[in-house]
Enzyme design. Sequence first.
Site, mmCIF file in Angstrom:
data_model
loop_
_atom_site.group_PDB
_atom_site.id
_atom_site.type_symbol
_atom_site.label_atom_id
_atom_site.label_comp_id
_atom_site.label_asym_id
_atom_site.label_seq_id
_atom_site.Cartn_x
_atom_site.Cartn_y
_atom_site.Cartn_z
ATOM 1 N N GLY A 61 0.843 -1.193 0.000
ATOM 2 C CA GLY A 61 0.000 0.000 0.000
ATOM 3 C C GLY A 61 0.875 1.238 0.000
ATOM 4 O O GLY A 61 1.792 1.345 0.811
ATOM 5 N N GLY B 58 0.563 5.474 -0.133
ATOM 6 C CA GLY B 58 -0.165 6.745 -0.219
ATOM 7 C C GLY B 58 -1.625 6.708 0.204
ATOM 8 O O GLY B 58 -2.351 7.669 -0.041
ATOM 9 N N CYS C 32 -1.646 10.410 4.854
ATOM 10 C CA CYS C 32 -0.820 10.466 3.645
ATOM 11 C C CYS C 32 -1.318 11.530 2.682
ATOM 12 O O CYS C 32 -2.521 11.619 2.439
ATOM 13 C CB CYS C 32 -0.868 9.135 2.892
ATOM 14 S SG CYS C 32 -0.324 7.752 3.856
ATOM 15 N N ASP D 191 -1.430 -2.315 4.410
ATOM 16 C CA ASP D 191 -1.006 -1.168 5.222
ATOM 17 C C ASP D 191 -1.519 0.151 4.665
ATOM 18 O O ASP D 191 -1.208 0.516 3.537
ATOM 19 C CB ASP D 191 0.531 -1.163 5.265
ATOM 20 C CG ASP D 191 1.080 0.084 5.927
ATOM 21 O OD1 ASP D 191 0.424 0.629 6.839
ATOM 22 O OD2 ASP D 191 2.193 0.512 5.530
ATOM 23 N N GLY E 28 -4.800 3.271 5.679
ATOM 24 C CA GLY E 28 -6.199 3.615 5.451
ATOM 25 C C GLY E 28 -7.206 2.656 6.050
ATOM 26 O O GLY E 28 -8.400 2.751 5.763
ATOM 27 N N ARG F 278 0.492 11.619 13.179
ATOM 28 C CA ARG F 278 1.151 12.351 12.093
ATOM 29 C C ARG F 278 1.881 11.416 11.146
ATOM 30 O O ARG F 278 2.416 10.386 11.560
ATOM 31 C CB ARG F 278 2.110 13.394 12.656
ATOM 32 C CG ARG F 278 3.327 12.816 13.332
ATOM 33 C CD ARG F 278 4.197 13.922 13.893
ATOM 34 N NE ARG F 278 5.457 13.426 14.402
ATOM 35 C CZ ARG F 278 6.229 14.070 15.242
ATOM 36 N NH1 ARG F 278 5.868 15.276 15.676
ATOM 37 N NH2 ARG F 278 7.378 13.582 15.644
ATOM 38 N N GLY F 279 1.882 11.803 9.876
ATOM 39 C CA GLY F 279 2.597 11.032 8.853
ATOM 40 C C GLY F 279 4.083 11.137 9.095
ATOM 41 O O GLY F 279 4.569 12.155 9.593
ATOM 42 N N GLY G 186 6.145 11.380 6.894
ATOM 43 C CA GLY G 186 6.664 12.318 5.894
ATOM 44 C C GLY G 186 6.161 13.726 6.143
ATOM 45 O O GLY G 186 6.307 14.613 5.295
ATOM 46 N N ARG H 39 13.337 7.839 4.729
ATOM 47 C CA ARG H 39 12.174 7.023 4.365
ATOM 48 C C ARG H 39 11.635 7.491 3.006
ATOM 49 O O ARG H 39 10.985 6.759 2.292
ATOM 50 C CB ARG H 39 11.101 7.185 5.435
ATOM 51 C CG ARG H 39 9.963 6.224 5.277
ATOM 52 C CD ARG H 39 9.023 6.265 6.473
ATOM 53 N NE ARG H 39 8.074 5.189 6.377
ATOM 54 C CZ ARG H 39 6.938 5.257 5.690
ATOM 55 N NH1 ARG H 39 6.607 6.379 5.080
ATOM 56 N NH2 ARG H 39 6.141 4.226 5.595
ATOM 57 N N GLU I 217 5.047 14.716 2.591
ATOM 58 C CA GLU I 217 4.179 13.655 2.082
ATOM 59 C C GLU I 217 3.209 13.165 3.156
ATOM 60 O O GLU I 217 2.607 12.104 3.033
ATOM 61 C CB GLU I 217 5.025 12.496 1.541
ATOM 62 C CG GLU I 217 5.774 12.887 0.280
ATOM 63 C CD GLU I 217 6.468 11.722 -0.399
ATOM 64 O OE1 GLU I 217 5.948 10.603 -0.372
ATOM 65 O OE2 GLU I 217 7.551 11.947 -0.973
HETATM 66 P P1 XMP Z 1 -3.189 4.667 8.731
HETATM 67 O O1 XMP Z 1 -4.273 5.030 7.794
HETATM 68 O O2 XMP Z 1 -3.420 3.351 9.391
HETATM 69 O O3 XMP Z 1 -1.879 4.504 7.811
HETATM 70 O O4 XMP Z 1 -2.899 5.758 9.714
HETATM 71 C C1 XMP Z 1 -0.633 4.183 8.366
HETATM 72 C C2 XMP Z 1 0.384 3.954 7.272
HETATM 73 O O5 XMP Z 1 0.618 5.143 6.503
HETATM 74 C C3 XMP Z 1 1.943 5.120 5.956
HETATM 75 N N1 XMP Z 1 2.560 6.406 6.247
HETATM 76 C C4 XMP Z 1 2.636 7.420 5.366
HETATM 77 N N2 XMP Z 1 2.291 7.488 4.069
HETATM 78 N N3 XMP Z 1 2.991 9.752 4.016
HETATM 79 C C5 XMP Z 1 2.494 8.657 3.387
HETATM 80 O O6 XMP Z 1 2.182 8.736 2.189
HETATM 81 C C6 XMP Z 1 3.372 9.749 5.311
HETATM 82 O O7 XMP Z 1 3.827 10.763 5.850
HETATM 83 C C7 XMP Z 1 3.188 8.510 6.020
HETATM 84 N N4 XMP Z 1 3.486 8.139 7.297
HETATM 85 C C8 XMP Z 1 3.071 6.838 7.385
HETATM 86 C C9 XMP Z 1 2.651 3.950 6.587
HETATM 87 O O8 XMP Z 1 2.682 2.916 5.627
HETATM 88 C C10 XMP Z 1 1.763 3.603 7.774
HETATM 89 O O9 XMP Z 1 1.856 2.264 8.205
#
Ligand code: XMP
Length: 476
Positions: free
Chosen positions: A298, A300, A305, A340, A342, A388-389, A391, A404, A415
């Site tokens: 998975g 994005g 994300c 992984d 969403g 928080r992401g 990225g 990463r 990102e």
């Molecule tokens: P959920 O929806 O469960 O997703 O919070 C967690 C997954 O998101 C990925 N991840 C990122 N993807 N930018 C992205 O595009 C980011 O900043 C980021 N941080 C995490 C990662 O695969 C995680 O398990």
Amino acid sequence: MGSYNKKMLDAAVAFNFDDLIVLPGLAQVEPKDISIGTRFTKNIALGVPFVSSPMDTVTESAMAIALARRGGVGVIHRNCSLEEELNMVRAVKRAESFIIRNVILISRNSTVGEASTIMLENHISGLPVVEAGKLVGILTSRDVRANDPVNRVEQAMTKDVITAHEDVTETEAINLMRSNRIEKLPVVGSDGTFRGLITYKDIITRGKYQHALRDKDGRLVVAAAVSPFDLERAKALSKDADALIVDVAHFHNSAVIAATKKIIKETGREIIIGNLGTKKGVLDSVSALDSVAALRMGIGSGSICITTEVTRAGSPTLFAVSQAADALEELGSDIPIIADGGIKNSGDIALAFVFGASSVMMGQVFAGCEESPSPKTRIEDKYYKVHRGMGSAAARAKRAIVDRYADSGGKNIEEGIEILVPFRGRVDDAVDELVGGLRAAIGYAGATDIREMRNASVALVRTPAHKDGIRLKGNK
Ligand code: XMP
């Protein structure tokens, strides 16, 4: 048709969770009898199919301990120094082992005051006294209270220590401790060398979590994230973590694959790779590497994300999982697939299994739990936690995670974003809720376990499932 562009006509439809529903099938067992055990990696079996994301608002030791106690697994994040990550992994390993190996010791020449400080700082109530590798006594908090801080440990310690050998069983250890009214039982070799410590408290805690995920020594299982370009960190972590995840946003990259090859060779641990999004990505990666423990699929689609917005590139989680399943079928391989990004609830999890996932990784779902590292914030009469992401600008500011994401030359693009998620209580409650929903979903599909979900059929959803009106309860 001649004037239409072939690429556009041939474009795959990349469905994700909200686009499909699982069609009901002939149910043969009651949901309560449905098994939800699965595989995380080739060699690690899970009691529940839930994995927490390696993100600094999701998985540190408290999360990994709580999840492993329920039969799932946490992946410790890497947005920190090696020492910090190693300490988090070790805290999980120490949490409730039968025989503790990393025991904090004291020498007989130290003072009682020094021993007291060590006990307070490490939240422990007893210190084995060891000289030249041999056990010579034990100092408990009771001994500390009964002695002057300037006294030497030797004067205060108990010298006639009740000990056990390594082959002691849990029942024997409990009986020994009960009959001698002690709470700590040092383990020694036949020549008196100190080998480890059994504590009464740990045995009681272990009894409470019968379905916990444990390694062969009875310690909780934990995974850790690593950069493909930090072999030293991978080697150091591989001594304690049960599996490592090479944690990059875009694994399908020659330099990343080459670096991972080295990590696999030099650590000897199970190595999970990701993230990947396409059949070609899986085929190229799996065939270039000697051994892959699991695939993290998975790109994005996570709750935080914005990769797909910023770059118009990505692979929705459900589509990515189906791509991996296709690739593995072609290879005749049964590497477990981790869905992984969403995943919001048990329905999404059930769909991931229909397309070939063995387990699901969740960030947002666990970020809202008590055991996540981020602080609880109150807004009006509701509580939230920050997610928080990795990225996002805030996460990247810590620098440890910058690799990463690919270096785009100029100013690095963000990102990921920061969001507030509703506080949802303890991991235990979240797991119970997910398990209940998942068993019901598998029951509707007419399957009896996760693997059989692959035989379920799906339909495209054209009408939004939600009803009009303002939802008063069950607002998850
Ligand atoms: P959920 O929806 O469960 O997703 O919070 C967690 C997954 O998101 C990925 N991840 C990122 N993807 N930018 C992205 O595009 C980011 O900043 C980021 N941080 C995490 C990662 O695969 C995680 O398990």
